[in-house]
Design a protein around this motif. Sequence first.
Motif, PDB file in Angstrom:
ATOM      1  N   SER A  24       0.801  -1.181  -0.029  1.00  0.00           N
ATOM      2  CA  SER A  24       0.066   0.079  -0.041  1.00  0.00           C
ATOM      3  C   SER A  24       0.778   1.122  -0.076  1.00  0.00           C
ATOM      4  O   SER A  24       0.523   2.324  -0.774  1.00  0.00           O
ATOM      5  N   LEU A  25       1.824   1.257   0.762  1.00  0.00           N
ATOM      6  CA  LEU A  25       2.964   2.285   0.933  1.00  0.00           C
ATOM      7  C   LEU A  25       3.506   2.748  -0.450  1.00  0.00           C
ATOM      8  O   LEU A  25       3.573   3.831  -0.909  1.00  0.00           O
ATOM      9  N   ILE A  26       3.896   1.640  -0.976  1.00  0.00           N
ATOM     10  CA  ILE A  26       4.549   1.787  -2.333  1.00  0.00           C
ATOM     11  C   ILE A  26       3.515   2.165  -3.500  1.00  0.00           C
ATOM     12  O   ILE A  26       4.019   3.302  -4.163  1.00  0.00           O
ATOM     13  N   VAL A 227      -5.018  -4.617   0.078  1.00  0.00           N
ATOM     14  CA  VAL A 227      -4.728  -3.528  -0.098  1.00  0.00           C
ATOM     15  C   VAL A 227      -6.032  -2.817  -0.909  1.00  0.00           C
ATOM     16  O   VAL A 227      -6.506  -1.707  -0.485  1.00  0.00           O
ATOM     17  N   ALA A 228      -6.696  -3.421  -1.922  1.00  0.00           N
ATOM     18  CA  ALA A 228      -7.694  -2.907  -2.488  1.00  0.00           C
ATOM     19  C   ALA A 228      -8.841  -2.870  -1.798  1.00  0.00           C
ATOM     20  O   ALA A 228      -9.815  -2.015  -1.811  1.00  0.00           O
ATOM     21  N   LEU A 229      -9.110  -3.879  -0.840  1.00  0.00           N
ATOM     22  CA  LEU A 229     -10.096  -3.900   0.258  1.00  0.00           C
ATOM     23  C   LEU A 229     -10.260  -2.682   1.137  1.00  0.00           C
ATOM     24  O   LEU A 229     -11.171  -2.034   1.422  1.00  0.00           O
ATOM     25  N   GLY A 230      -8.776  -2.437   1.582  1.00  0.00           N
ATOM     26  CA  GLY A 230      -8.544  -1.226   2.738  1.00  0.00           C
ATOM     27  C   GLY A 230      -8.536   0.045   1.981  1.00  0.00           C
ATOM     28  O   GLY A 230      -8.811   0.714   2.812  1.00  0.00           O
ATOM     29  N   GLY A 231      -8.197   0.002   0.817  1.00  0.00           N
ATOM     30  CA  GLY A 231      -8.106   1.484   0.047  1.00  0.00           C
ATOM     31  C   GLY A 231      -6.665   1.648  -0.510  1.00  0.00           C
ATOM     32  O   GLY A 231      -6.054   1.573   0.423  1.00  0.00           O
ATOM     33  N   PHE A 232      -6.567   1.748  -1.620  1.00  0.00           N
ATOM     34  CA  PHE A 232      -5.368   1.951  -2.333  1.00  0.00           C
ATOM     35  C   PHE A 232      -4.502   3.265  -1.423  1.00  0.00           C
ATOM     36  O   PHE A 232      -5.305   4.084  -1.327  1.00  0.00           O
ATOM     37  N   ILE A 275     -19.310  -1.451  -4.688  1.00  0.00           N
ATOM     38  CA  ILE A 275     -20.127  -0.297  -3.748  1.00  0.00           C
ATOM     39  C   ILE A 275     -19.348   0.595  -3.299  1.00  0.00           C
ATOM     40  O   ILE A 275     -19.654   1.992  -2.917  1.00  0.00           O
ATOM     41  N   ARG A 276     -17.864   0.366  -3.067  1.00  0.00           N
ATOM     42  CA  ARG A 276     -17.124   1.600  -2.490  1.00  0.00           C
ATOM     43  C   ARG A 276     -15.770   1.302  -3.024  1.00  0.00           C
ATOM     44  O   ARG A 276     -14.810   0.950  -2.445  1.00  0.00           O
ATOM     45  N   PRO A 277     -15.826   1.801  -4.458  1.00  0.00           N
ATOM     46  CA  PRO A 277     -14.507   1.504  -5.200  1.00  0.00           C
ATOM     47  C   PRO A 277     -13.109   2.296  -4.492  1.00  0.00           C
ATOM     48  O   PRO A 277     -11.919   1.692  -4.998  1.00  0.00           O
ATOM     49  N   GLN A 278     -13.235   3.140  -3.657  1.00  0.00           N
ATOM     50  CA  GLN A 278     -11.817   3.562  -3.089  1.00  0.00           C
ATOM     51  C   GLN A 278     -11.509   2.835  -1.812  1.00  0.00           C
ATOM     52  O   GLN A 278     -10.452   2.950  -1.273  1.00  0.00           O
ATOM     53  N   GLY A 284     -11.487   9.761  -0.998  1.00  0.00           N
ATOM     54  CA  GLY A 284     -12.163  10.386  -2.015  1.00  0.00           C
ATOM     55  C   GLY A 284     -12.166   9.456  -3.287  1.00  0.00           C
ATOM     56  O   GLY A 284     -12.322   8.651  -3.913  1.00  0.00           O
ATOM     57  N   LYS A 285     -11.157  10.185  -4.195  1.00  0.00           N
ATOM     58  CA  LYS A 285     -11.095   9.769  -5.439  1.00  0.00           C
ATOM     59  C   LYS A 285     -10.248   8.608  -5.895  1.00  0.00           C
ATOM     60  O   LYS A 285      -9.383   8.229  -5.019  1.00  0.00           O
ATOM     61  N   VAL A 286     -10.334   7.938  -6.855  1.00  0.00           N
ATOM     62  CA  VAL A 286      -9.520   6.738  -7.323  1.00  0.00           C
ATOM     63  C   VAL A 286      -8.935   7.194  -8.436  1.00  0.00           C
ATOM     64  O   VAL A 286      -9.428   7.583  -9.571  1.00  0.00           O
TER      65      VAL A 286
END
Lengths: 286, 427
Positions: A24-26, A227-232, A275-278, A284-286
């Motif tokens: 996620s950090l990278i 990572v995708a689940l938690g939010g990039f 449902i929550r793409p971010q 907010g934005k992706v």
Amino acid sequence: MFIQLVVSGLLLGCIYSLISMGLSLIWGVMGIVNFAHGAFVMLAMYAAYYGDQLLRIDPLLFTPVAILLLFFLGVLVYQIIIQYVVDGPYVSRLLATFGLGFFLINMAQFLWSPNFRTIKESMVHGVWKIGSVMIELPKLASSLGSILVAALVFLFIRKTRTGQAIQAISADKMGAALMGINLKRIAAFSFGLGIACAGAAGSLLATFYYIFPDVASLFGLIALVAVALGGFGSVEGAFLGALILGLVETLGGYYVDPNWKYALMFLIYLGIVLIRPQGLLGRGKV
Amino acid sequence: MKRVTRFLWVAFLAIVLIGSLYAGGGKEEAKGAPKTIKLGAIYPLTGGIAVTGADCKSGVEMAIDIINNKYDIDFPFARTEGIPNLGGAKLEVVFADSRGDATQGMAEAERLITQDKIVAMVGGYQSAVVKTISVATERLRIPYVLSDATSPTLTERGFKYFFRVIPHDGIQAKNALDMIRDIEKKENVPLKKIALIWENTEWGSNVAVQVRKYAQDYGMTIVADIGYPNRTTDLTAEVMRIKASQPDVLIHPGYISDAILFVKTLKSMDVVPKVFVGMAAYVEPNFLQTLGNDGNYIFTRAVYGLDLAKAKPFIAKINELYKQKYGRDMSANAARSFTAPFVMADAINRAKSLDPDAIQKALMETNLPASAFISPYEGCKFDPVTHDNIYARSLYLQIQNQQYRVVWPFDLAPVPYQFPFKPWKER
């Protein structure tokens, strides 16, 4: 039984969490999905193995060494490869890390053969029984180690100047550059830090898991989902996502059907994306 | 305009290059009588079960060595060099890597046939991969002798060029339950509740089908029936299910990484069945090296055991040769892979030709004695419809003191089996 499954799931989730935090950090800093992440975990596992075999250092104690080793390896890889593709098209960033992963796995097989190895007995071993719940101590130790490292990384990002620079870049690259943040240096540093997380995970994992060249590929994939689940780009999100996946794997495996446990994990991921793409804690934005 | 010319140049160069490659290939073929005969063999040489692939590969290499060179052993092709009826032509095996993946297996098979010009195929480990490899060989008319993969569905397709020497899972599953029944009678302890856990690709799921079928015939009940994705990272949930079902007997068809993980998880969750039968991965040297004493008491199916050397002295000699080359005893997996090249060499020798249909015809007429096998087979003759070896049978080994000992059928066993499975803490 339920409590046992929850405990096992959380222990598993903690191990996934370190791997996904680094990923996620990278992503947050340079927009690279590091497909070689699993391979770095594998390298750290071999490092821990040889630390145990040649230097007689327990993998738990070897963890700080693994962190340092992998940090410098990460910075080196950034200098040699990543910095040349980081501003390139998305596909070349993707292929660079993908190829790197392939290279590392095959190099490991060439150097160390495809044989399975294990560290015979880590200093923490055995099972702790509370009522009918069994807690495997090596897994517990590794999970506590993971939480400790995760907390340190978290503090680092929140409290230090470098950490704030990392946050600034993931929030707004252009803005950060205009504020006088040295993008290249911070990028190299955070790539190193991300790989160091993989290093910690590998060394901790080596206390109870077997080691072979392709061992961490699936871990890398699961971390990606976490990572995708938690939010990039959200380090806390990655941690949370990994815990959820650990729980889904054990609970789903028991109550639904082990055949479908990975399907279930990816289904939850799909649901979140729709449902929550971010992601759960994504910005907010992706 | 400039870009168009450049494109034309590149295209031209590409055509010249590819053309010259093909011309080169053509020249080699025109040389007349063959000096070498190319066989193909596809194994998982990288990826999750690369260690297994390497083991199988060593078995094929050993077989080719014995066929191509002179050795003082009472075994087919040992005292001669190469294929006698084709002027002593040597066999050469082109190995390819399936990465344990069915798609990759088929692609590599096509490459071996069209580019490397192999005349026949031997080997292949996972049933799922063999299934696709054999589709390619069948389509491109390449004879294929298999002595490793065991899924019954492989020979149910009525393929013309595909032959199998090893007993399929139906026979091996029946043998497992036969052994359990024999132990039950001898020990006078009920062994009726079976927990079955299987990896969910082609092979594992078909073993499960066979075990279910025979368990019903034998009046045993399946108390847990668990499939799991192979190459899983964790087996806690699966083991918890087994624990809850309290089985007498545990049967696990699995590949190497799952098997190691499974035994470790059983130990940490303290699950102790009375009889534990493992299949496939459990006969690998690396399995035992990794687990040490935790591997003891496990029964495993095999078509080879060093204990067979008593009945067939050439086994000891071949094992000696193998040991010189690889520094360890021949494993059951290497021994399985060792068999196919001999059956193929025998067919090519009788066919006196490299024509696929001539070899296919010779394979149909195969009639080898028991003394041509390091396995307990009573010989080899292919069923005219399925092309399975009608003389195939399997053994069961038990790991005792970190050694694989033949314990079933009882008449072939030099040592008695150990019963029951010893609790993990008392080892």
